[in-house]
Design a protein around this motif. Structure first.
Motif, PDB file in Angstrom:
ATOM      1  N   THR A 138       0.807  -1.228   0.000  1.00  0.00           N
ATOM      2  CA  THR A 138       0.000   0.000   0.000  1.00  0.00           C
ATOM      3  C   THR A 138       0.841   1.280   0.000  1.00  0.00           C
ATOM      4  O   THR A 138       0.418   2.292  -0.552  1.00  0.00           O
ATOM      5  CB  THR A 138      -0.943   0.018   1.217  1.00  0.00           C
TER       6      THR A 138
ATOM      7  N   TRP B  78     -18.443  -2.575  -4.667  1.00  0.00           N
ATOM      8  CA  TRP B  78     -17.514  -1.582  -5.205  1.00  0.00           C
ATOM      9  C   TRP B  78     -18.165  -0.527  -6.096  1.00  0.00           C
ATOM     10  O   TRP B  78     -17.730   0.624  -6.105  1.00  0.00           O
ATOM     11  CB  TRP B  78     -16.386  -2.281  -5.976  1.00  0.00           C
TER      12      TRP B  78
ATOM     13  N   ASP C 157      -9.430  -2.511  -0.035  1.00  0.00           N
ATOM     14  CA  ASP C 157      -9.922  -1.907   1.207  1.00  0.00           C
ATOM     15  C   ASP C 157      -9.136  -0.641   1.527  1.00  0.00           C
ATOM     16  O   ASP C 157      -9.709   0.370   1.952  1.00  0.00           O
ATOM     17  CB  ASP C 157      -9.802  -2.902   2.370  1.00  0.00           C
ATOM     18  N   PHE C 158      -7.821  -0.694   1.316  1.00  0.00           N
ATOM     19  CA  PHE C 158      -6.974   0.474   1.574  1.00  0.00           C
ATOM     20  C   PHE C 158      -7.360   1.638   0.653  1.00  0.00           C
ATOM     21  O   PHE C 158      -7.516   2.774   1.101  1.00  0.00           O
ATOM     22  CB  PHE C 158      -5.503   0.104   1.373  1.00  0.00           C
TER      23      PHE C 158
ATOM     24  N   GLN D  53      -7.104  -6.649   0.386  1.00  0.00           N
ATOM     25  CA  GLN D  53      -6.485  -5.719   1.331  1.00  0.00           C
ATOM     26  C   GLN D  53      -6.158  -4.392   0.651  1.00  0.00           C
ATOM     27  O   GLN D  53      -6.374  -3.318   1.214  1.00  0.00           O
ATOM     28  CB  GLN D  53      -5.209  -6.347   1.898  1.00  0.00           C
TER      29      GLN D  53
ATOM     30  N   PHE E 235     -10.121   2.306  -0.861  1.00  0.00           N
ATOM     31  CA  PHE E 235     -11.453   2.878  -0.673  1.00  0.00           C
ATOM     32  C   PHE E 235     -11.669   3.414   0.737  1.00  0.00           C
ATOM     33  O   PHE E 235     -12.774   3.846   1.067  1.00  0.00           O
ATOM     34  CB  PHE E 235     -12.529   1.855  -1.027  1.00  0.00           C
ATOM     35  N   GLN E 236     -10.624   3.392   1.564  1.00  0.00           N
ATOM     36  CA  GLN E 236     -10.720   4.089   2.841  1.00  0.00           C
ATOM     37  C   GLN E 236     -10.871   5.582   2.572  1.00  0.00           C
ATOM     38  O   GLN E 236     -10.382   6.101   1.577  1.00  0.00           O
ATOM     39  CB  GLN E 236      -9.464   3.860   3.686  1.00  0.00           C
ATOM     40  N   GLU E 237     -11.508   6.267   3.503  1.00  0.00           N
ATOM     41  CA  GLU E 237     -11.774   7.687   3.315  1.00  0.00           C
ATOM     42  C   GLU E 237     -10.498   8.466   3.018  1.00  0.00           C
ATOM     43  O   GLU E 237     -10.452   9.318   2.132  1.00  0.00           O
ATOM     44  CB  GLU E 237     -12.436   8.244   4.586  1.00  0.00           C
ATOM     45  N   ARG E 238      -9.397   8.145   3.725  1.00  0.00           N
ATOM     46  CA  ARG E 238      -8.163   8.912   3.570  1.00  0.00           C
ATOM     47  C   ARG E 238      -7.414   8.560   2.285  1.00  0.00           C
ATOM     48  O   ARG E 238      -6.489   9.264   1.898  1.00  0.00           O
ATOM     49  CB  ARG E 238      -7.243   8.679   4.775  1.00  0.00           C
ATOM     50  N   SER E 239      -7.791   7.444   1.627  1.00  0.00           N
ATOM     51  CA  SER E 239      -7.063   7.007   0.434  1.00  0.00           C
ATOM     52  C   SER E 239      -7.800   7.310  -0.873  1.00  0.00           C
ATOM     53  O   SER E 239      -7.243   7.123  -1.949  1.00  0.00           O
ATOM     54  CB  SER E 239      -6.783   5.498   0.517  1.00  0.00           C
ATOM     55  N   ARG E 240      -9.036   7.762  -0.786  1.00  0.00           N
ATOM     56  CA  ARG E 240      -9.822   7.921  -2.021  1.00  0.00           C
ATOM     57  C   ARG E 240      -9.267   9.023  -2.919  1.00  0.00           C
ATOM     58  O   ARG E 240      -9.546   9.044  -4.113  1.00  0.00           O
ATOM     59  CB  ARG E 240     -11.290   8.186  -1.672  1.00  0.00           C
TER      60      ARG E 240
END
Length: 396
Positions: free
Chosen positions: A76, A194, A151-152, A148, A154-159
């Motif tokens: 990631t 998704w 998920d990373f 994994q 689509f986390q709020e901080r990664s979008r």
């Protein structure tokens, strides 16, 4: 030493020697040699902090990814490093909550070679981790944890990383998700998770699109084609119906502009056809409610719309207007298919309308016109051909 490293005969270099090796080739500006050398060595023996800093400072992205993946089993962090570089180049600090359409304009104004290179490296890495059989995977025996990574991302901080990938190349971005969905044995559950997230990412709901924003317009059209591909392989869930309406509404807006005419004329009918054939009727009716005025700007789509509502005369006029061969299928089905419910009175009106438009039918396809006349005017073939002044049509 270089010869033995690149030849694969040396897999490990002590930290002190490695520092001198890097300093020497850096002094001579031979960064490609450095990167190729790093890719040949066992990364688990590296001084991670020093090598990562060196690769990041000198934009050795392949080596950076190699160190994270093979040395640290970290899949990631490369996304973060590549994204941060684009942010710095485009002056995007503090812009994580900026809507995608505004972000397109901001990146466009700061676009340059570095943004192009780093952005495409970001997309290529995403494809290698999420879809493709990666070279690193084959060499190092790694198994990329796709879920994994998803998920990373689509986390709020990664979008924000996903937004940058979309802006750099929307076609490749959606190809990655096609690859994910089409390889997934649990396709419908995957889509249910998704696609709503993608919809949220693009902020399509209640969106007022600036049609001069060409990059965002391109993203939107490619997203609609992506959704159309999903419809072609499974029936969508209830939560995709509103998404369908949003996509269609924006496409109809684009269809009114000459610069988008060809692309929208191609994808709107395809999208609408899939909607009409794949979605159960109650959902379909909800999706198309109040759409008639907007659909008028794409005659072929309008034909599909009227046909779906059993208004065959209006459908015929729309198909003829766009010189679309679908008109032959529609008319034949209206007269011969048991699944089509049409009254005898409506059939008479439809025959009359066919007669009026026969010259246009001939322009679309002479052979199909001849077959159509034989089917719906039995025993009157020669008379009809004589009336339209084209008796040679009977030999088609």
């Amino acid at each position: 030493l270089q010869k033995y490293i690149l030849g694969g005969k040396v897999k490990h270099v002590p930290a002190v020697v490695m520092k001198d090796y890097l300093d020497f080739y850096q002094l001579h500006g031979q960064f490609l040699t450095i990167e190729n050398s790093l890719l040949k060595l066992n990364p688990k023996k590296f001084d991670f902090d020093g090598i990562i800093k060196f690769c990041a400072n000198h934009k050795l992205y392949d080596a950076l990814i190699y160190v994270f993946n093979c040395g640290m089993q970290d899949f990631t962090s490369p996304f973060q490093f590549l994204k941060d570089h684009v942010v710095a180049q485009c002056d995007l600090d503090g812009q994580t909550e900026t809507p995608l359409e505004d972000l397109c304009l901001r990146m466009e104004s700061n676009w340059g070679e570095e943004v192009e290179i780093c952005g495409r490296k970001l997309i290529a890495y995403a494809a290698s981790v999420l879809v493709e059989k990666n070279v690193i995977e084959e060499v190092a025996g790694l198994s990329f944890p796709r879920d994994q990574v998803l998920d990373f991302l689509f986390q709020e901080r990664s979008r924000f990383t996903l937004k940058i990938m979309l802006i750099v190349d929307a076609s490749q971005f959606f190809d990655i998700f096609r690859g994910i969905f089409f390889k997934d044995p649990k396709l419908e559950s995957s889509i249910a998770i998704w696609v709503p997230m993608l919809n949220e990412l693009l902020s399509f709901e209640n969106l007022s699109v600036d049609l001069r924003n060409l990059r965002f317009a391109s993203i939107l059209i490619k997203f609609v084609l992506f959704i159309a591909d999903i419809y072609s392989i499974c029936v969508p869930k209830h939560d995709l119906v509103e998404l369908t309406r949003n996509c269609l509404c924006h496409l109809f807006a684009f269809a009114q502009l000459e610069m988008y005419a060809k692309e929208t004329e191609r994808c709107v009918p395809q999208f609408l056809q899939l909607l009409l054939t794949q979605v159960p009727f109650p959902l379909r009716a909800k999706s198309l409610e109040g759409m008639e005025e907007k659909i008028k700007c794409v005659p072929k789509a309008l034909g599909l719309f009227y046909e779906n509502h059993g208004e065959y005369g209006k459908a015929l006029s729309a198909y003829v207007l766009s010189l679309d061969s679908e008109v032959f299928r529609m008319v034949l089905q209206a007269f011969t298919s048991d699944r089509v419910q049409i009254s005898d009175e409506d059939k008479i009106d439809l025959r009359r309308l066919v007669l009026t438009n026969l010259p246009k039918f001939v322009l679309i396809d002479r052979k199909q016109t001849s077959l159509l006349i034989r089917s719906i005017f039995p025993g009157q073939h020669a008379i009809v051909l004589n009336d339209i002044g084209d008796p040679l049509l009977q030999f088609e």
